[in-house]
Write a protein that holds these residues in place. Sequence first.
Motif, PDB file in Angstrom:
ATOM      1  N   VAL A  40       0.673  -1.059  -0.083  1.00  0.00           N
ATOM      2  CA  VAL A  40       0.077   0.269   0.310  1.00  0.00           C
ATOM      3  C   VAL A  40       0.762   1.182   0.130  1.00  0.00           C
ATOM      4  CG1 VAL A  40      -1.704   0.851   1.677  1.00  0.00           C
ATOM      5  CG2 VAL A  40      -1.817  -1.372   1.102  1.00  0.00           C
ATOM      6  N   GLN A  41       0.969   2.111  -1.140  1.00  0.00           N
ATOM      7  CA  GLN A  41       1.253   3.192  -1.605  1.00  0.00           C
ATOM      8  C   GLN A  41       1.652   4.453   0.063  1.00  0.00           C
ATOM      9  OE1 GLN A  41       4.290   3.392  -3.037  1.00  0.00           O
ATOM     10  NE2 GLN A  41       3.529   1.627  -4.276  1.00  0.00           N
ATOM     11  N   LEU A  42       2.386   4.977   0.095  1.00  0.00           N
ATOM     12  CA  LEU A  42       2.414   6.106   1.591  1.00  0.00           C
ATOM     13  C   LEU A  42       3.434   6.896   0.727  1.00  0.00           C
ATOM     14  CD1 LEU A  42       4.107   4.109   4.688  1.00  0.00           C
ATOM     15  CD2 LEU A  42       1.973   5.178   4.597  1.00  0.00           C
ATOM     16  N   ALA A  43       2.464   7.802   1.306  1.00  0.00           N
ATOM     17  CA  ALA A  43       3.121   9.868   0.460  1.00  0.00           C
ATOM     18  C   ALA A  43       4.405   9.973   1.834  1.00  0.00           C
ATOM     19  CB  ALA A  43       1.922  10.631   0.864  1.00  0.00           C
ATOM     20  N   ASP A  44       4.757  11.564   1.417  1.00  0.00           N
ATOM     21  CA  ASP A  44       6.282  11.527   1.735  1.00  0.00           C
ATOM     22  C   ASP A  44       5.306  12.054   3.630  1.00  0.00           C
ATOM     23  OD1 ASP A  44       7.654  11.372  -0.229  1.00  0.00           O
ATOM     24  OD2 ASP A  44       7.836  12.805  -0.411  1.00  0.00           O
ATOM     25  N   THR A  45       4.144  12.624   3.629  1.00  0.00           N
ATOM     26  CA  THR A  45       3.857  13.238   4.713  1.00  0.00           C
ATOM     27  C   THR A  45       2.333  12.747   5.037  1.00  0.00           C
ATOM     28  OG1 THR A  45       5.362  15.360   4.976  1.00  0.00           O
ATOM     29  CG2 THR A  45       2.920  14.494   6.523  1.00  0.00           C
ATOM     30  N   PHE A  68       4.427   0.297   4.788  1.00  0.00           N
ATOM     31  CA  PHE A  68       5.768   0.315   5.416  1.00  0.00           C
ATOM     32  C   PHE A  68       6.495  -0.471   4.183  1.00  0.00           C
ATOM     33  CE2 PHE A  68       4.604   0.946   9.973  1.00  0.00           C
ATOM     34  CZ  PHE A  68       5.557   1.743   9.563  1.00  0.00           C
ATOM     35  N   ARG A  69       6.148  -1.837   3.659  1.00  0.00           N
ATOM     36  CA  ARG A  69       6.137  -2.312   2.121  1.00  0.00           C
ATOM     37  C   ARG A  69       6.722  -2.101   1.241  1.00  0.00           C
ATOM     38  NH1 ARG A  69       2.645  -6.935   3.678  1.00  0.00           N
ATOM     39  NH2 ARG A  69       3.256  -8.020   4.955  1.00  0.00           N
ATOM     40  N   SER A  70       5.457  -0.058   0.591  1.00  0.00           N
ATOM     41  CA  SER A  70       5.968   0.649  -0.040  1.00  0.00           C
ATOM     42  C   SER A  70       7.303   1.227   0.048  1.00  0.00           C
ATOM     43  CB  SER A  70       5.094   0.485   0.247  1.00  0.00           C
ATOM     44  OG  SER A  70       5.064   2.415   0.864  1.00  0.00           O
ATOM     45  N   GLY A 124      13.491  -1.064   2.471  1.00  0.00           N
ATOM     46  CA  GLY A 124      14.865  -0.904   1.816  1.00  0.00           C
ATOM     47  C   GLY A 124      14.915   0.482   0.448  1.00  0.00           C
ATOM     48  N   GLN A 125      14.019   1.452   0.476  1.00  0.00           N
ATOM     49  CA  GLN A 125      14.276   2.598  -0.155  1.00  0.00           C
ATOM     50  C   GLN A 125      15.245   3.557   0.987  1.00  0.00           C
ATOM     51  OE1 GLN A 125      10.581   3.931  -1.956  1.00  0.00           O
ATOM     52  NE2 GLN A 125       9.694   1.785  -2.584  1.00  0.00           N
ATOM     53  N   ASP A 126      15.811   4.258   0.070  1.00  0.00           N
ATOM     54  CA  ASP A 126      16.488   5.766   1.009  1.00  0.00           C
ATOM     55  C   ASP A 126      15.212   6.599   0.837  1.00  0.00           C
ATOM     56  OD1 ASP A 126      17.769   7.951   2.705  1.00  0.00           O
ATOM     57  OD2 ASP A 126      19.585   7.737   1.050  1.00  0.00           O
ATOM     58  N   LYS A 127      14.556   6.679   1.657  1.00  0.00           N
ATOM     59  CA  LYS A 127      13.493   7.737   1.363  1.00  0.00           C
ATOM     60  C   LYS A 127      12.748   7.678   3.318  1.00  0.00           C
ATOM     61  CE  LYS A 127       8.348   8.350  -0.518  1.00  0.00           C
ATOM     62  NZ  LYS A 127       7.226   7.501  -1.245  1.00  0.00           N
ATOM     63  N   VAL A 128      12.551   8.690   3.410  1.00  0.00           N
ATOM     64  CA  VAL A 128      12.156   9.366   4.665  1.00  0.00           C
ATOM     65  C   VAL A 128      10.497   9.178   4.692  1.00  0.00           C
ATOM     66  CG1 VAL A 128      11.885  10.770   6.720  1.00  0.00           C
ATOM     67  CG2 VAL A 128      14.734   9.552   5.882  1.00  0.00           C
ATOM     68  N   VAL A 129       9.742   8.559   5.335  1.00  0.00           N
ATOM     69  CA  VAL A 129       8.547   8.926   5.574  1.00  0.00           C
ATOM     70  C   VAL A 129       7.826   9.395   7.324  1.00  0.00           C
ATOM     71  CG1 VAL A 129       7.743   8.491   3.317  1.00  0.00           C
ATOM     72  CG2 VAL A 129       7.107   6.270   6.018  1.00  0.00           C
ATOM     73  N   THR A 130       6.850  10.561   7.143  1.00  0.00           N
ATOM     74  CA  THR A 130       6.421  11.074   8.269  1.00  0.00           C
ATOM     75  C   THR A 130       5.052   9.929   8.936  1.00  0.00           C
ATOM     76  OG1 THR A 130       5.888  13.018   7.834  1.00  0.00           O
ATOM     77  CG2 THR A 130       7.946  12.504   8.549  1.00  0.00           C
ATOM     78  N   PHE A 131       4.560   9.985  10.227  1.00  0.00           N
ATOM     79  CA  PHE A 131       2.983  10.795  10.270  1.00  0.00           C
ATOM     80  C   PHE A 131       2.992  10.899  11.546  1.00  0.00           C
ATOM     81  CE2 PHE A 131       5.440   6.210   8.737  1.00  0.00           C
ATOM     82  CZ  PHE A 131       3.922   5.984   8.198  1.00  0.00           C
ATOM     83  N   ASP A 132       1.764  12.183  11.313  1.00  0.00           N
ATOM     84  CA  ASP A 132       1.694  13.263  11.858  1.00  0.00           C
ATOM     85  C   ASP A 132       0.544  12.469  12.613  1.00  0.00           C
ATOM     86  OD1 ASP A 132       3.850  14.559  10.922  1.00  0.00           O
ATOM     87  OD2 ASP A 132       2.459  15.467   9.165  1.00  0.00           O
ATOM     88  N   TYR A 182       3.056  15.513  16.975  1.00  0.00           N
ATOM     89  CA  TYR A 182       4.606  14.932  17.333  1.00  0.00           C
ATOM     90  C   TYR A 182       3.869  13.968  15.957  1.00  0.00           C
ATOM     91  CZ  TYR A 182       0.296  11.094  18.119  1.00  0.00           C
ATOM     92  OH  TYR A 182      -1.066   9.984  17.916  1.00  0.00           O
ATOM     93  N   SER A 183       5.295  14.005  15.541  1.00  0.00           N
ATOM     94  CA  SER A 183       5.135  13.384  14.691  1.00  0.00           C
ATOM     95  C   SER A 183       6.801  11.698  13.783  1.00  0.00           C
ATOM     96  CB  SER A 183       5.843  14.288  13.280  1.00  0.00           C
ATOM     97  OG  SER A 183       6.231  13.752  11.899  1.00  0.00           O
ATOM     98  N   TRP A 184       6.167  10.716  13.300  1.00  0.00           N
ATOM     99  CA  TRP A 184       7.367   9.842  13.181  1.00  0.00           C
ATOM    100  C   TRP A 184       7.801   9.685  11.824  1.00  0.00           C
ATOM    101  CZ3 TRP A 184       7.863   6.579  17.549  1.00  0.00           C
ATOM    102  CH2 TRP A 184       6.795   5.935  18.592  1.00  0.00           C
ATOM    103  N   SER A 185       8.932   9.459  11.744  1.00  0.00           N
ATOM    104  CA  SER A 185      10.139   9.454  10.584  1.00  0.00           C
ATOM    105  C   SER A 185      10.695   8.183  10.799  1.00  0.00           C
ATOM    106  CB  SER A 185      11.443  10.253  10.329  1.00  0.00           C
ATOM    107  OG  SER A 185      10.226  11.924  10.577  1.00  0.00           O
TER     108      SER A 185
END
Length: 364
Positions: free
Chosen positions: A43-48, A62-64, A67-75, A84-87
Amino acid sequence: MKRGIQKKGVLLLAMLLLAVLTLAGCKDPISGLTEGGSDEEVVQLADTNPLPENGVVTAAQFRSIQGQDKVVTFDGSTMSGIQYSWSFNGKDIHNPEDQNLKVDFTTEGNTLNNVKAAAGDAAYGLGITLTGNKGLITVPQLTITLPEKWDADSAVFCKLNNGQPAKMSNVTFDNSAETTKMTVNIVETGGDYYIVAGKTIAPVPTTTAGNPDGTTPGDSGNTGSGSSSGSSCTISISCSTILNNMGNLKSGKESFVPSDGWILKPTTVQFNEGESVHDVLQRVCRDKGIHMESSFTPAYNSAYVEGINQLYEFDCGELSGWMYNVNGWFPNYGCSQYTVENGDVINWVYTCDLGRDVGDNSMW
């Protein structure tokens, strides 16, 4: 005429059913689109991303980024105005699992006041309840923004250990605006934690890495094994949990259990870039003359450490065996998949209770 109406009714019913099935395949805004055609849902995630009301981010999401050098956040946010925000960085995710990231906060109460008092009467304090009770899939960052400004310049993250606050890590602190922003690395969830802050706060006792019973390990040793590139880490091997379970230990194994539980006290070693936790353990044991046996496990695509110092899995009960943590976090993947970084603290610990007695509650 009636037959024509019936045909039209059947057609409308079929179209309605198709619409329902189509809608059933849709996800909510945070989930994005579902990719079909594979055994494991992605399931695709946006950056935020807004944190769901129940706080759960799924393994499929998380599978989306795995292994990628990509940071996503959950606000997320609370009724009291705390945000609060998780990265999470995808390159550090090996085995995606559901993660409950819901956070609750406490700004007053006797327990919080006692923690502040134990930290040298710290001027400020925040109670933090991390809801998740499963192991983390990596070490995420948690950023907390308070609506008010704390007149402080430093803060620490801690939890209670035998009724006393024990420091877990430092907190990146920013109160340059009219708010207070604090960022901390999280290595575990499923309990109550605290941030205490002030302009001058007394040192909070530091929990001893790799020592399950919380005692002081003594002076660290040093060895020049490994690389001369300047990259170094600290490694220790402890079986102190067996000391409290000698009645369950297999006969004839008593002589392999040191009186203080330390097979190898915290020792600084050098390593080569790209080496794994297994590589470092294997070399250190060879250099120190410590027995170590491991085997490759195809199911986990990793080496599995069966025994150290003649102490093997199941030698002290059906829930016993070797585990490792790095910087206080117990990875949910094998030791030959974990790439060591400069400054890492690696602890090999023998558990007699499937991790619960050494600080890993992910199995419970």
